[in-house]
Motif scaffolding. Structure first.
Motif, PDB file in Angstrom:
ATOM      1  N   SER A  25     -40.775  33.915  45.012  1.00  0.00           N
ATOM      2  CA  SER A  25     -39.745  32.883  45.093  1.00  0.00           C
ATOM      3  C   SER A  25     -38.634  33.251  46.056  1.00  0.00           C
ATOM      4  CB  SER A  25     -39.157  32.626  43.701  1.00  0.00           C
ATOM      5  OG  SER A  25     -38.565  33.805  43.174  1.00  0.00           O
ATOM      6  N   ASP A  26     -38.470  34.549  46.332  1.00  0.00           N
ATOM      7  CA  ASP A  26     -37.425  34.980  47.256  1.00  0.00           C
ATOM      8  C   ASP A  26     -37.977  35.433  48.607  1.00  0.00           C
ATOM      9  OD1 ASP A  26     -38.681  37.209  46.326  1.00  0.00           O
ATOM     10  OD2 ASP A  26     -36.869  38.378  45.987  1.00  0.00           O
ATOM     11  N   GLY A  27     -39.279  35.314  48.826  1.00  0.00           N
ATOM     12  CA  GLY A  27     -39.864  35.706  50.108  1.00  0.00           C
ATOM     13  C   GLY A  27     -39.749  37.184  50.395  1.00  0.00           C
ATOM     14  N   SER A  28     -39.641  38.013  49.356  1.00  0.00           N
ATOM     15  CA  SER A  28     -39.403  39.444  49.550  1.00  0.00           C
ATOM     16  C   SER A  28     -40.655  40.225  49.927  1.00  0.00           C
ATOM     17  CB  SER A  28     -38.794  40.056  48.282  1.00  0.00           C
ATOM     18  OG  SER A  28     -39.614  39.783  47.162  1.00  0.00           O
ATOM     19  N   TYR A  72     -44.446  21.905  57.096  1.00  0.00           N
ATOM     20  CA  TYR A  72     -43.494  22.888  56.579  1.00  0.00           C
ATOM     21  C   TYR A  72     -43.190  23.889  57.702  1.00  0.00           C
ATOM     22  CZ  TYR A  72     -41.351  26.030  53.115  1.00  0.00           C
ATOM     23  OH  TYR A  72     -40.478  26.820  52.411  1.00  0.00           O
ATOM     24  N   HIS A  73     -42.380  24.872  57.409  1.00  0.00           N
ATOM     25  CA  HIS A  73     -41.957  25.842  58.419  1.00  0.00           C
ATOM     26  C   HIS A  73     -43.125  26.721  58.878  1.00  0.00           C
ATOM     27  CE1 HIS A  73     -37.738  24.938  57.430  1.00  0.00           C
ATOM     28  NE2 HIS A  73     -38.163  24.873  56.178  1.00  0.00           N
ATOM     29  N   GLN A  74     -43.156  27.034  60.158  1.00  0.00           N
ATOM     30  CA  GLN A  74     -44.169  27.953  60.669  1.00  0.00           C
ATOM     31  C   GLN A  74     -43.899  29.390  60.211  1.00  0.00           C
ATOM     32  OE1 GLN A  74     -43.788  26.504  64.920  1.00  0.00           O
ATOM     33  NE2 GLN A  74     -46.024  26.604  64.776  1.00  0.00           N
ATOM     34  N   ARG A  75     -42.640  29.704  59.950  1.00  0.00           N
ATOM     35  CA  ARG A  75     -42.256  30.977  59.347  1.00  0.00           C
ATOM     36  C   ARG A  75     -41.399  30.666  58.129  1.00  0.00           C
ATOM     37  NH1 ARG A  75     -40.383  34.635  64.592  1.00  0.00           N
ATOM     38  NH2 ARG A  75     -42.432  34.676  65.643  1.00  0.00           N
ATOM     39  N   THR A  76     -41.781  31.184  56.990  1.00  0.00           N
ATOM     40  CA  THR A  76     -41.107  30.852  55.741  1.00  0.00           C
ATOM     41  C   THR A  76     -39.658  31.331  55.750  1.00  0.00           C
ATOM     42  OG1 THR A  76     -43.212  31.076  54.580  1.00  0.00           O
ATOM     43  CG2 THR A  76     -41.215  31.066  53.230  1.00  0.00           C
ATOM     44  N   PRO A  77     -38.704  30.426  55.565  1.00  0.00           N
ATOM     45  CA  PRO A  77     -37.291  30.828  55.572  1.00  0.00           C
ATOM     46  C   PRO A  77     -36.831  31.315  54.201  1.00  0.00           C
ATOM     47  CG  PRO A  77     -37.440  28.465  55.327  1.00  0.00           C
ATOM     48  CD  PRO A  77     -38.863  28.972  55.434  1.00  0.00           C
ATOM     49  N   VAL A  78     -35.748  32.054  54.200  1.00  0.00           N
ATOM     50  CA  VAL A  78     -35.026  32.427  52.985  1.00  0.00           C
ATOM     51  C   VAL A  78     -33.586  31.977  53.168  1.00  0.00           C
ATOM     52  CG1 VAL A  78     -34.142  34.329  51.582  1.00  0.00           C
ATOM     53  CG2 VAL A  78     -36.510  34.374  52.394  1.00  0.00           C
ATOM     54  N   GLU A 130     -35.874  43.456  49.994  1.00  0.00           N
ATOM     55  CA  GLU A 130     -34.949  42.634  49.223  1.00  0.00           C
ATOM     56  C   GLU A 130     -34.328  41.571  50.135  1.00  0.00           C
ATOM     57  OE1 GLU A 130     -30.678  43.003  46.819  1.00  0.00           O
ATOM     58  OE2 GLU A 130     -31.517  44.722  47.891  1.00  0.00           O
ATOM     59  N   GLN A 131     -34.197  40.347  49.602  1.00  0.00           N
ATOM     60  CA  GLN A 131     -33.662  39.233  50.368  1.00  0.00           C
ATOM     61  C   GLN A 131     -32.291  38.803  49.844  1.00  0.00           C
ATOM     62  OE1 GLN A 131     -35.503  37.977  53.150  1.00  0.00           O
ATOM     63  NE2 GLN A 131     -36.614  39.867  52.660  1.00  0.00           N
ATOM     64  N   LYS A 132     -31.588  38.001  50.625  1.00  0.00           N
ATOM     65  CA  LYS A 132     -30.262  37.512  50.261  1.00  0.00           C
ATOM     66  C   LYS A 132     -30.294  36.023  49.921  1.00  0.00           C
ATOM     67  CE  LYS A 132     -28.577  41.568  51.071  1.00  0.00           C
ATOM     68  NZ  LYS A 132     -28.247  42.460  49.933  1.00  0.00           N
ATOM     69  N   GLY A 133     -31.356  35.601  49.310  1.00  0.00           N
ATOM     70  CA  GLY A 133     -31.478  34.199  48.928  1.00  0.00           C
ATOM     71  C   GLY A 133     -32.866  33.932  48.404  1.00  0.00           C
ATOM     72  N   TYR A 134     -33.290  32.672  48.432  1.00  0.00           N
ATOM     73  CA  TYR A 134     -34.603  32.276  47.954  1.00  0.00           C
ATOM     74  C   TYR A 134     -35.272  31.355  48.966  1.00  0.00           C
ATOM     75  CZ  TYR A 134     -33.061  34.148  43.479  1.00  0.00           C
ATOM     76  OH  TYR A 134     -32.602  34.986  42.488  1.00  0.00           O
ATOM     77  N   VAL A 135     -36.580  31.247  48.852  1.00  0.00           N
ATOM     78  CA  VAL A 135     -37.350  30.352  49.713  1.00  0.00           C
ATOM     79  C   VAL A 135     -37.149  28.915  49.241  1.00  0.00           C
ATOM     80  CG1 VAL A 135     -39.679  29.659  50.389  1.00  0.00           C
ATOM     81  CG2 VAL A 135     -39.091  32.098  50.235  1.00  0.00           C
ATOM     82  N   PRO A 136     -36.778  27.988  50.133  1.00  0.00           N
ATOM     83  CA  PRO A 136     -36.776  26.567  49.755  1.00  0.00           C
ATOM     84  C   PRO A 136     -38.237  26.099  49.726  1.00  0.00           C
ATOM     85  CG  PRO A 136     -36.173  26.814  52.064  1.00  0.00           C
ATOM     86  CD  PRO A 136     -36.333  28.202  51.517  1.00  0.00           C
TER      87      PRO A 136
END
Length: 554
Positions: free
Chosen positions: A289-292, A399-405, A439-445
């Motif tokens: 869920s966070d793309g980590s 959708y995005h070609q590279r998954t954003p966070v 570790e990420q600073k957000g979550y994947v939309p």
């Protein structure tokens, strides 16, 4: 030049060698339409891999798994009325065991769902193991090893769910309890030595050996009870299991750490989240869920984490991975090709006001598409004479070609918990298969395919409905009660698309109470800059209703 004999051998014994290995590296790009056939298989091979993968999802394929308790003796302990004194003693130690009178009670406790019927079709059907509908619930599997048959629980335990009487493989289990299985197992093995287990369960020599092996490995499992039913603690179980092992690159078992283990932040803070749906995986280039998980095949990663959380020797697992690459490809094919259930499979197409849904589409494009992707609808290309049920469908997702966070202010406990799992990057087995965690600073939309069926919302289930998602966080429900999705008239608020907020008192069960004021269950975020501007709502009540109608068609 390769000889004809070698070509024939590759064809007969290793046709997966012809599959193109996908790019799983950090920062890679994929088509906006996703990749439902990641290995670029021919239609015939794709169908075969998909079928095999859906079977692996039901019956766990990792024969060397560390936690494999013997099935028949456990069933005897539960169902044998002559073991009353022994059961009474165990029930004082293990909460809830006294209410279990059959192995099916165990499956019900774990939240496993029944198999689809033979008449179910499409996303509501599965291939049956051995061609026959099993007697057990989906997720229960059996592995015979060294002369004994053990019971284990598969991907379907967390990734299948009841949806108004239909079981959907690949959907989030709303009430998983597999973490509880390990907690109860640890409680048993800590007080029941193999000799006592054999005496009361009538286990054979081979079954007793399976128990002994599981008893040894379960000591290296750091099981954690979820904050509330509906969430999963597998992330914490992996990190806390790893801390019980030695420090070398294989994470070999070393008992000195069992009695003086390393500290881990997840001992003191939660990192619960809901299991993810499968049908979104095809659109992503990073996982969770966070793309980590920024690199590596997600199926390898999932099984690696499963087995760390089951106490498995990682050298054995590495060897299994090397030998069973086709199993991974089959599972990946099944996951990546998974499809979502449609709203109109359960409700009349006429319940969707087409003109209002079109207005909702405009609101979505303006407010949501930048993060969550574009959904191209049949109503824009089909003639008005086409059936409404067909016009409501989506013909293409972009959708995005590279998954954003993105950090939109939602509860941070889950994504911060990934810091504890970065230590997995040091394992040789992670390096061998290119698994990297950051570790990420957000979550994947997330992509919103099948969003109507995915209530409650946010990674931690803190929003009971789409109405709550579209409301300022300060005004979202602080408390709600979850219920199983059995009756669409009583268990589902179709206007708000989610849990009804007016449940009668007799239906409010404490195990299903969700309190957003508990750390880790917060419902903040996803409002300012999205649906709010300086605290003021951007959408009227009617616009929210139109947007929800559009979301129901995805």
């Amino acid at each position: 030049m390769i000889s004809a004999k070698i070509y024939l051998a590759l064809f007969l014994f290793g046709f997966s060698a012809w599959a193109a290995e996908p790019d799983w590296s950090e920062g890679h790009s994929i088509p906006q339409t996703g990749r439902s056939n990641p290995y670029e298989l021919s239609p015939t091979d794709w169908a075969a891999f998909n079928q095999a993968g859906r079977l692996h999802a039901q019956i766990y394929p990792v024969e060397i798994t560390g936690a494999l308790p013997p099935y028949r003796p456990i069933k005897n302990l539960i169902e044998n009325k002559n073991n009353g004194v022994f059961r009474k003693w165990l029930s004082k130690i293990i909460r809830g065991i006294s209410n279990m009178k059959s192995f099916e009670d165990v499956e019900l406790f774990l939240g496993l769902n029944p198999y689809p019927t033979e008449s179910d079709t499409g996303v509501y059907s599965v291939p049956y193991p051995n061609g026959q509908k099993p007697e057990h619930r989906m997720g229960t599997g059996f592995i015979t090893r060294d002369g004994g048959t053990g019971v284990t629980f598969s991907c379907a335990s967390c990734h299948s769910s009841n949806l108004f009487g239909k079981t959907v493989l690949g959907m989030t289990n709303r009430f998983p309890r597999t973490n509880e299985f390990f907690i109860k197992a640890q409680s048993v093995v800590s007080v029941v030595p193999p000799s006592l287990f054999k005496a009361f369960s009538k286990a054979t020599k081979e079954e007793t050996e399976l128990y002994r092996q599981s008893r040894k490995n379960i000591r290296y499992i750091g099981a954690v009870r979820p904050l509330v039913r509906g969430l999963d603690t597998s992330l914490a179980q992996v990190a806390l299991s790893l801390r019980l092992r030695g420090e070398d690159e294989w994470a070999e078992k070393d008992t000195k750490y069992l009695y003086n283990p390393r500290y881990d932040e997840l001992l003191d803070q939660p990192a619960d989240s809901k299991p993810a749906v499968w049908w979104n995986v095809k659109y992503k280039t990073r996982w969770l869920s966070d793309g980590s998980v920024v690199s590596g095949n997600p199926i390898y990663t999932n099984i690696l984490w499963n087995e760390i959380g089951r106490g498995t020797d990682l050298r054995d697992l590495n060897e299994w991975f090397q030998k069973k690459s086709q199993v991974i490809e089959e599972l990946a094919t099944a996951v990546f090709s998974s499809q979502a259930p449609l709203y109109i499979d359960f409700f009349p197409a006429e319940s969707i006001d087409l003109e209002r849904a079109k207005q909702g589409q405009k609101i979505f494009v303006q407010n949501c598409a930048k993060c969550h992707g574009q959904y191209q609808k049949n109503w824009d290309v089909l003639p008005e004479s086409a059936p409404l049920s067909e016009r409501l469908k989506t013909y293409q997702v972009l959708y995005h070609q590279r998954t954003p966070v993105i950090d939109v202010g939602t509860d941070s406990f889950r994504r911060r918990g990934m810091k504890s799992l970065e230590k997995l990057n040091d394992l040789k087995i992670s390096k061998d298969f290119g698994v990297v965690i950051k570790e990420q600073k957000g979550y994947v939309p997330p992509p919103l395919v099948g969003i109507w069926a995915r209530w409650p919302y946010f990674h931690n289930n803190s929003a009971p409905s789409l109405c709550a998602v579209l409301t300022a966080s300060s005004k979202r429900p602080k408390v709600y009660w979850a219920v199983a999705a059995n009756n669409p008239a009583e268990d589902f608020d179709s206007d708000c698309n989610g849990y009804p907020m007016n449940l009668p008192e007799q239906r409010k069960k404490s195990d299903y109470k969700y309190n957003t004021q508990i750390p880790g269950l917060g419902n903040s975020g996803h409002d300012e800059g999205i649906f709010l501007s300086q605290g003021q709502e951007l959408l009227s009540l009617e616009e929210k209703r139109d947007l929800i109608l559009f979301l129901k068609t995805l």
